[in-house]
Design a protein around this motif. Structure first.
Motif, PDB file in Angstrom:
ATOM      1  N   VAL A 225      12.610   1.542  13.007  1.00 56.40           N
ATOM      2  CA  VAL A 225      11.598   1.454  11.953  1.00 56.40           C
ATOM      3  C   VAL A 225      12.044   2.328  10.785  1.00 56.40           C
ATOM      4  N   VAL A 226      11.988   1.750   9.588  1.00 53.64           N
ATOM      5  CA  VAL A 226      12.319   2.472   8.362  1.00 53.64           C
ATOM      6  C   VAL A 226      11.133   2.331   7.424  1.00 53.64           C
ATOM      7  N   PRO A 227      10.612   3.438   6.875  1.00 55.73           N
ATOM      8  CA  PRO A 227       9.549   3.285   5.873  1.00 55.73           C
ATOM      9  C   PRO A 227      10.038   2.453   4.693  1.00 55.73           C
ATOM     10  N   LEU A 228       9.283   1.456   4.331  1.00 55.14           N
ATOM     11  CA  LEU A 228       9.703   0.513   3.301  1.00 55.14           C
ATOM     12  C   LEU A 228       9.894   1.183   1.946  1.00 55.14           C
TER      13      LEU A 228
ATOM     14  N   SER B 160       0.814  -1.208   0.000  1.00 58.07           N
ATOM     15  CA  SER B 160       0.000   0.000   0.000  1.00 58.07           C
ATOM     16  C   SER B 160       0.852   1.265   0.000  1.00 58.07           C
ATOM     17  N   GLY B 161       2.132   1.130   0.339  1.00 59.43           N
ATOM     18  CA  GLY B 161       3.009   2.293   0.407  1.00 59.43           C
ATOM     19  C   GLY B 161       3.213   2.789   1.819  1.00 59.43           C
ATOM     20  N   SER B 162       2.474   2.266   2.779  1.00 60.19           N
ATOM     21  CA  SER B 162       2.621   2.709   4.168  1.00 60.19           C
ATOM     22  C   SER B 162       3.299   1.655   5.042  1.00 60.19           C
ATOM     23  N   GLU B 163       3.853   0.593   4.435  1.00 61.52           N
ATOM     24  CA  GLU B 163       4.505  -0.452   5.213  1.00 61.52           C
ATOM     25  C   GLU B 163       5.835   0.035   5.766  1.00 61.52           C
ATOM     26  N   ASP B 164       6.239  -0.577   6.873  1.00 61.29           N
ATOM     27  CA  ASP B 164       7.504  -0.248   7.511  1.00 61.29           C
ATOM     28  C   ASP B 164       8.372  -1.487   7.580  1.00 61.29           C
ATOM     29  N   LEU B 165       9.680  -1.279   7.474  1.00 59.40           N
ATOM     30  CA  LEU B 165      10.646  -2.343   7.683  1.00 59.40           C
ATOM     31  C   LEU B 165      11.161  -2.205   9.112  1.00 59.40           C
ATOM     32  N   TRP B 166      10.918  -3.230   9.915  1.00 58.54           N
ATOM     33  CA  TRP B 166      11.336  -3.231  11.314  1.00 58.54           C
ATOM     34  C   TRP B 166      12.657  -3.973  11.433  1.00 58.54           C
TER      35      TRP B 166
END
Length: 153
Positions: free
Chosen positions: A141-144, A121-127
């Motif tokens: 947390v980094v925005p994917l 969706s564009g709002s996922e985060d990479l933890w």
């Protein structure tokens, strides 16, 4: 007839060895390595400053059809003695058992293959979760979309 075949077999084997010789210089010539652009990101998880690197290409398909993206995590020289493991995951981990893909490799550079959802969706985060030897967890947390690379689709 037998002598002719034995003599011909010898000459045929010599010919098989000599045919590739004209192609050897081109085979051993220096060729430039393909250059792929990389995305670098500095991430701070608690007291640790980690480098997160990936190629600027869309995710690959795994053996079972899942989308996979490879990330490289780099450490500072003094941090490796206190870090037990580094985990990467898309979305917030629900528990200690779902921390994500464990990074593996050398002492200062480790790689992790992170599974991505089919639709983003564009709002996922990479933890990114760092576990120390005493069991303490530090997360970042980094925005994917900033570290995905390629088209992201």
């Amino acid at each position: 007839m037998r002598n002719l075949w034995l003599r011909g077999k010898f000459h045929l084997s010599a010919l098989v060895i000599l045919v590739p010789l004209p192609f050897l210089p081109a085979y051993f010539a220096d060729k430039p390595l393909p250059h792929v652009a990389e995305i670098h990101r500095q991430v701070v998880a608690g007291p640790f400053s980690l480098g997160l690197v990936t190629e600027d290409q869309p995710p690959d398909r795994g053996a079972w059809g899942e989308r996979i993206k490879e990330y490289t995590v780099t450490f500072r020289p003094g941090d490796m003695d206190t870090i037990r493991g580094v985990f990467l995951r898309v979305g917030k981990p629900r528990s200690l058992r779902t921390l994500g893909a464990l990074a593996e490799g050398g002492a200062y550079e480790q790689h992790a293959d992170v599974m991505l959802p089919d639709e983003l969706s564009g709002s996922e985060d990479l933890w990114l979760t760092v576990e120390t030897w005493n069991g303490t967890l530090h997360q970042a947390v980094v925005p994917l979309r900033e570290i995905l690379g390629g088209s992201g689709k």
